[in-house]
Design a protein around this motif. Sequence first.
Motif: not given
Lengths: 186, 178
Positions: B25-54
Amino acid sequence: MLKDLHNCTWIQYFLGLAIGFLFGFFLQKGGVCYYDTIMQQLLLQDFTVVKIILTAIVTGMVGIYAMRDLGWINLHKKSGSLGATIPGPLIFGVGFAILGYCPGTSVGAVGHGALDALIGGILGIMAGAGIYAAVYPRLKERVLPLGSFGDKTVIDLVQPKNPWLVIIAVAVFIIGFLFVLEIAGL
Amino acid sequence: MDIFQIFADYLSVSIWSPYIAGLGIGILCWLAFLLSNHPIGVSTAFAKSAGMIETAVRGPEVRKKPYYRENQPTIDWEWMLVAGLFLGAYTAAWLSGDIVWKWVPRMWEDAFGPGIGLRLGAALFGGICVGFGARWGSGCTSGHGISGTLQLVLSSWIAVFCFFGAGVAVAFFIYRII
């Protein structure tokens, strides 16, 4: 930095999916997509969750700060305030112990067939996020800005001559703690 | 035995060492920052799904809510991450024959019996607190607990101590007192 790659939407969707796939794979193989493992951690009987998180932190921290120093990446720091960073996470913690999964592990738990993670976990977390969106305007005005401390890091607080002094100290402390857990048989 | 066989055998092991999983998982964090310029995070996707359903239920005016103006409810990198998370966990469990459809976890059953309604009610209530609290504190065990802490961000370390502090207190209340 890999600007062209970052701007390529479809490749980014694929990378998100691929990194997520491996993330879910490691969470499941680590055993933390199980209610029992998470609850035994919260009851301080089994330290699998803490071991995985701390190992990921040490590994990630060294690599991320090395790549930052090389100019390969940007940090992504979240700002905080007393009004946001204390009450929200305390409510999260209460829910965490009742649900027995966090957002990521609830999705992973559905992968191995835990239906309480699907109906309770995923639906509940989405509902909670939706409710938050409804009350957000009021919290944003009155509560969230209270006691703001920005996106400071521990390095900003300590202000060492070389940031690596803090990074190495944190790594040594965490590795020492993991040794203590193993010696204690936890 | 050749290296591929050893690797294949390892994939069919149910539970790995937590240090291997954490390292991965630590190495995946390197890849996420390096290749995608994103930190790994999960809960935003739940908020976005709630918004899409609403949005699907109540129409496009939902997108005008201040929260959804700041966090547009669309499928994005993080949403794909969570979709991948499900597939990865499913594959990992499938490789070791660990897919078991189950309503009530064993520990819960030992303490509170096999009733599905009680477990689902508790899980739903807990989930609502998790979703609400994660968005209030701008992150969950992934976004704060791993991605934030590994950057040594103060707000993330405070959040993690609150997650586990409240979590330990309530877990002891549920299993030791009730």
